[in-house]
Structure formats: structure tokens, C-alpha cells
Write a protein that holds these residues in place. Structure first.
Motif, PDB file in Angstrom:
ATOM      1  N   GLY A 250      13.264  21.738  -4.061  1.00 25.63           N
ATOM      2  CA  GLY A 250      11.935  22.303  -4.303  1.00 25.63           C
ATOM      3  C   GLY A 250      10.799  21.310  -4.152  1.00 25.63           C
ATOM      4  N   GLN A 251      11.064  20.165  -3.518  1.00 29.95           N
ATOM      5  CA  GLN A 251      10.039  19.105  -3.445  1.00 29.95           C
ATOM      6  C   GLN A 251       8.808  19.604  -2.678  1.00 29.95           C
ATOM      7  N   SER A 252       7.634  19.395  -3.303  1.00 28.66           N
ATOM      8  CA  SER A 252       6.388  19.961  -2.765  1.00 28.66           C
ATOM      9  C   SER A 252       5.983  19.326  -1.437  1.00 28.66           C
TER      10      SER A 252
ATOM     11  N   TRP B 169       0.831  -1.211   0.000  1.00 29.17           N
ATOM     12  CA  TRP B 169       0.000   0.000   0.000  1.00 29.17           C
ATOM     13  C   TRP B 169       0.865   1.261   0.000  1.00 29.17           C
ATOM     14  N   ARG B 170       1.954   1.214   0.782  1.00 28.40           N
ATOM     15  CA  ARG B 170       2.757   2.430   0.947  1.00 28.40           C
ATOM     16  C   ARG B 170       3.581   2.701  -0.311  1.00 28.40           C
ATOM     17  N   TYR B 171       3.924   3.934  -0.501  1.00 30.47           N
ATOM     18  CA  TYR B 171       4.832   4.314  -1.578  1.00 30.47           C
ATOM     19  C   TYR B 171       5.409   5.673  -1.200  1.00 30.47           C
ATOM     20  N   ALA B 172       6.509   6.005  -1.813  1.00 27.11           N
ATOM     21  CA  ALA B 172       7.150   7.297  -1.522  1.00 27.11           C
ATOM     22  C   ALA B 172       6.297   8.387  -2.177  1.00 27.11           C
ATOM     23  N   THR B 173       5.480   8.990  -1.370  1.00 31.98           N
ATOM     24  CA  THR B 173       4.435   9.901  -1.863  1.00 31.98           C
ATOM     25  C   THR B 173       5.044  11.150  -2.506  1.00 31.98           C
ATOM     26  N   LYS B 174       4.574  11.446  -3.690  1.00 34.12           N
ATOM     27  CA  LYS B 174       5.115  12.611  -4.413  1.00 34.12           C
ATOM     28  C   LYS B 174       4.261  13.849  -4.201  1.00 34.12           C
ATOM     29  N   LYS B 175       2.965  13.648  -3.911  1.00 33.46           N
ATOM     30  CA  LYS B 175       2.080  14.801  -3.733  1.00 33.46           C
ATOM     31  C   LYS B 175       1.130  14.514  -2.566  1.00 33.46           C
TER      32      LYS B 175
ATOM     33  N   LYS C 228       3.092   0.321 -10.461  1.00 26.71           N
ATOM     34  CA  LYS C 228       3.482  -0.971  -9.886  1.00 26.71           C
ATOM     35  C   LYS C 228       4.808  -0.825  -9.156  1.00 26.71           C
ATOM     36  N   LYS C 229       4.977  -1.556  -8.085  1.00 29.52           N
ATOM     37  CA  LYS C 229       6.251  -1.524  -7.357  1.00 29.52           C
ATOM     38  C   LYS C 229       7.353  -2.149  -8.208  1.00 29.52           C
ATOM     39  N   VAL C 230       8.485  -1.496  -8.222  1.00 28.64           N
ATOM     40  CA  VAL C 230       9.639  -2.041  -8.944  1.00 28.64           C
ATOM     41  C   VAL C 230      10.630  -2.567  -7.910  1.00 28.64           C
ATOM     42  N   ARG C 231      10.823  -3.859  -7.917  1.00 29.25           N
ATOM     43  CA  ARG C 231      11.763  -4.474  -6.977  1.00 29.25           C
ATOM     44  C   ARG C 231      12.520  -5.581  -7.692  1.00 29.25           C
ATOM     45  N   LYS C 232      13.718  -5.884  -7.188  1.00 29.50           N
ATOM     46  CA  LYS C 232      14.476  -7.021  -7.727  1.00 29.50           C
ATOM     47  C   LYS C 232      13.697  -8.311  -7.483  1.00 29.50           C
TER      48      LYS C 232
ATOM     49  N   THR D  37       7.174  10.231   2.783  1.00 26.29           N
ATOM     50  CA  THR D  37       8.204  10.238   1.732  1.00 26.29           C
ATOM     51  C   THR D  37       9.565  10.237   2.414  1.00 26.29           C
ATOM     52  N   PRO D  38      10.291   9.123   2.321  1.00 30.36           N
ATOM     53  CA  PRO D  38      11.658   9.157   2.851  1.00 30.36           C
ATOM     54  C   PRO D  38      12.495  10.028   1.922  1.00 30.36           C
ATOM     55  N   MET D  39      13.295  10.914   2.475  1.00 30.22           N
ATOM     56  CA  MET D  39      14.026  11.851   1.609  1.00 30.22           C
ATOM     57  C   MET D  39      15.488  12.030   1.986  1.00 30.22           C
ATOM     58  N   GLU D  40      16.330  11.806   0.989  1.00 37.43           N
ATOM     59  CA  GLU D  40      17.737  12.222   1.081  1.00 37.43           C
ATOM     60  C   GLU D  40      17.997  13.359   0.114  1.00 37.43           C
ATOM     61  N   GLY D  41      16.970  13.704  -0.646  1.00 40.81           N
ATOM     62  CA  GLY D  41      17.130  14.721  -1.687  1.00 40.81           C
ATOM     63  C   GLY D  41      17.076  16.132  -1.127  1.00 40.81           C
ATOM     64  N   PHE D  42      18.123  16.478  -0.396  1.00 31.20           N
ATOM     65  CA  PHE D  42      18.236  17.840   0.147  1.00 31.20           C
ATOM     66  C   PHE D  42      19.700  18.128   0.421  1.00 31.20           C
TER      67      PHE D  42
HETATM   68  C1  LIG Z   1      16.968   6.991   1.987  1.00 28.21           C
HETATM   69  C2  LIG Z   1      15.959   7.331   0.935  1.00 28.21           C
HETATM   70  C3  LIG Z   1      15.980   8.571   0.323  1.00 28.21           C
HETATM   71  C4  LIG Z   1      14.995   8.927  -0.603  1.00 28.21           C
HETATM   72  N1  LIG Z   1      14.948  10.216  -1.095  1.00 28.21           N
HETATM   73  C5  LIG Z   1      13.859  10.592  -1.809  1.00 28.21           C
HETATM   74  C6  LIG Z   1      13.636  11.949  -2.140  1.00 28.21           C
HETATM   75  O1  LIG Z   1      14.415  12.843  -1.814  1.00 28.21           O
HETATM   76  N2  LIG Z   1      12.518  12.271  -2.826  1.00 28.21           N
HETATM   77  C7  LIG Z   1      11.593  11.334  -3.201  1.00 28.21           C
HETATM   78  O2  LIG Z   1      10.568  11.689  -3.819  1.00 28.21           O
HETATM   79  N3  LIG Z   1      11.781  10.027  -2.914  1.00 28.21           N
HETATM   80  C8  LIG Z   1      12.865   9.651  -2.217  1.00 28.21           C
HETATM   81  N4  LIG Z   1      13.030   8.336  -1.858  1.00 28.21           N
HETATM   82  C9  LIG Z   1      12.025   7.351  -2.286  1.00 28.21           C
HETATM   83  C10 LIG Z   1      12.575   6.224  -3.158  1.00 28.21           C
HETATM   84  O3  LIG Z   1      12.858   6.681  -4.450  1.00 28.21           O
HETATM   85  C11 LIG Z   1      11.540   5.091  -3.144  1.00 28.21           C
HETATM   86  O4  LIG Z   1      11.405   4.652  -1.813  1.00 28.21           O
HETATM   87  C12 LIG Z   1      11.955   3.929  -4.036  1.00 28.21           C
HETATM   88  O5  LIG Z   1      11.950   4.299  -5.379  1.00 28.21           O
HETATM   89  C13 LIG Z   1      11.012   2.737  -3.848  1.00 28.21           C
HETATM   90  O6  LIG Z   1       9.681   3.093  -4.128  1.00 28.21           O
HETATM   91  P1  LIG Z   1       8.519   3.061  -3.039  1.00 28.21           P
HETATM   92  O7  LIG Z   1       9.071   3.543  -1.732  1.00 28.21           O
HETATM   93  O8  LIG Z   1       7.494   4.022  -3.594  1.00 28.21           O
HETATM   94  O9  LIG Z   1       8.028   1.654  -2.947  1.00 28.21           O
HETATM   95  C14 LIG Z   1      14.021   7.976  -0.968  1.00 28.21           C
HETATM   96  C15 LIG Z   1      14.024   6.716  -0.356  1.00 28.21           C
HETATM   97  C16 LIG Z   1      14.960   6.403   0.589  1.00 28.21           C
HETATM   98  C17 LIG Z   1      14.888   5.062   1.276  1.00 28.21           C
END
Ligand SMILES: Cc1cc2nc3c(=O)[nH]c(=O)nc-3n(C[C@H](O)[C@H](O)[C@H](O)COP(=O)(O)O)c2cc1C
Length: 210
Positions: free
Chosen positions: A67-69, A10-16, A197-201, A155-160
Motif C-alpha cells: 500500500g505504499q503511497s 541530500w537524497r533519502y528514500a522518499t516516503k511521500k 539524520k542519516k543512520v549509517r555504520k 524510493t528504492p523498493m523491495e517491499g512488494f
Molecule cells: C533494495 C532496497 C529496498 C528497499 N525497499 C524499500 C521499500 O520497499 N520501501 C521504502 O520506503 N524504503 C525502502 N528502501 C529504503 C531503505 O530503507 C533506505 O534506503 C535505508 O534505510 C537508508 O536510508 P536512506 O536511503 O534514506 O539514506 C529500500 C532500499 C533498498 C536499497
């Protein structure tokens, strides 16, 4: 399928995020407790977690985070900040907590304290900072899992840029470094990425049985 795995799907790295939806205090407290209970090396928990509610601070952080929303639209913004060094005081404070929590004399823990101090003291300053930042990833994972159970998005983020975020939040003078950011809240209906769809190995690619 187990509920745990259903939640992972269900979860995903939410963009919006839906900026109109707020997390309740009760749910926020559950997420805080999940973070607090996270495992850490020796149990030292060498980080702080900032809950940035101030919209002005969030607006300042946004340009430092590509600039991530999500930074401004999510219900709450969590910033994980690792200690940039490890001192004997950190270890003594942990030992005091163990002694008080378990009702044992702190002197009984001095051998263990010396063991930790010598092991950690042997690390370079860079190694200490990398090691403490790694602990924050475990806390982030607990947050992701607990939030998924509550159907709260993260949204887990390292993008900063940590240097800029450290400056904005005054971390450097506190001996802290921004290692991770996690906006939390509720996905927007418009976020098309929720349907991807989730992309995983594959198992074959990921696991090796010896
Ligand atoms: C440590 C870490 C840093 C991430 N940084 C960002 C980020 O800055 N912005 C973003 O939109 N997603 C970020 N992500 C999300 C990943 O791209 C995402 O978790 C991965 O593609 C798997 O997709 P899912 O989490 O939606 O299943 C990050 C994830 C992790 C674990």
C-alpha cells in the motif's frame, strides 16, 4: 565535501512524493541513460526496465506493494525486471551488438561467447535468476546517483510481492521477474523523514583494512 557526497547526503528514500510535480522528459532521458550505461556482468544487461505511466496499473500495483503511497504519488514509476533464465540467444544477441558497435566480425567473438555460455550454463535455473536480479541492483544504484545529481527523489523498493506484480504487468509470460521498484519524482514538503539524520555504520564498523 565533494558534490557527489553532498548529493548522497541530500537524497533519502522518499516516503511521500508531491504528486503535483512531474519530471521533465529531458531529466527522464538522463535517468534512462544512467540506467542504460550501468555496469553489468559480462555487459549482458539481463533485465528490462518498465516505466509505468498508466495510473490504473499503478493503482493495481499499490496494494501489491504494501500500500505504499509512493507507487501512485511519484511522478514516474520504474519497475526493474530481471530475466528469469539466461539462454544462448541472450548471449548471441549481446555478441551481435558488440560486433556491430565495434565493427568487428562476430566470428572473432565466438571463443568469448563459448566461455560465457559454458560459465552461465553451469548455473542452476535458480542461480541464473538470482544472478540476473543482482544486475538490476547496479542499475538501481546508478539511478539513485544520477537522480540525486538532478535533485530528483527516488524510493528504492523491495517491499512488494513479486508474484502479484509479475501477474499485474504480465511479466511471467515474457520470462521476466519484478526484482525492484523505484518511484521517482519530487519529495513532498510534508515528508518529515527528509529531515531525519542519516543512520549509517561508522567507518570502524564498516571498513577493515588488511
Ligand atoms: C533494495 C532496497 C529496498 C528497499 N525497499 C524499500 C521499500 O520497499 N520501501 C521504502 O520506503 N524504503 C525502502 N528502501 C529504503 C531503505 O530503507 C533506505 O534506503 C535505508 O534505510 C537508508 O536510508 P536512506 O536511503 O534514506 O539514506 C529500500 C532500499 C533498498 C536499497
Amino acid at each position: 565535501m565533494s558534490t557527489f557526497l553532498e548529493n548522497q547526503n541530500w537524497r533519502y528514500a522518499t516516503k511521500k512524493f508531491d504528486s503535483t510535480k512531474k519530471i521533465t522528459t529531458e531529466d527522464l532521458n538522463t535517468l534512462k541513460e544512467a540506467i542504460r550505461l550501468s555496469s553489468s556482468s559480462y555487459g549482458l544487461q539481463l533485465y528490462k526496465v518498465f516505466i509505468v505511466e498508466n495510473p490504473e496499473l499503478r493503482a493495481k500495483i499499490q496494494p501489491a506493494a504494501w500500500g505504499q503511497s509512493q507507487i501512485v504519488d511519484a511522478s514516474h514509476l520504474l519497475v526493474f525486471a530481471n530475466h528469469t533464465t539466461v539462454t544462448d540467444e541472450h548471449i548471441d544477441s549481446y555478441l551481435k551488438n558488440v560486433a556491430e558497435t565495434r565493427d568487428i566480425p562476430q566470428t572473432a567473438l565466438s571463443g568469448y561467447g563459448d566461455f560465457m555460455k559454458s560459465g552461465i550454463g553451469a548455473k542452476s535455473e535458480d542461480e541464473k535468476a538470482i544472478w540476473t536480479s543482482k544486475q538490476t541492483y547496479l542499475a538501481l544504484a546508478n539511478l539513485l546517483n544520477a537522480a540525486a545529481e538532478l535533485k530528483i527523489d527516488v524510493t528504492p523498493m523491495e517491499g512488494f510481492d513479486p508474484t502479484q506484480v509479475n501477474e499485474i504487468l504480465g511479466f511471467t509470460k515474457l520470462g521476466l521477474n519484478a526484482s525492484l521498484i523505484a518511484p521517482i519524482g519530487y519529495r513532498s514538503e510534508d515528508d518529515a523523514t527528509q529531515h531525519l539524520k542519516k543512520v549509517r555504520k561508522s567507518n570502524e564498523d564498516l571498513f577493515i583494512t588488511l
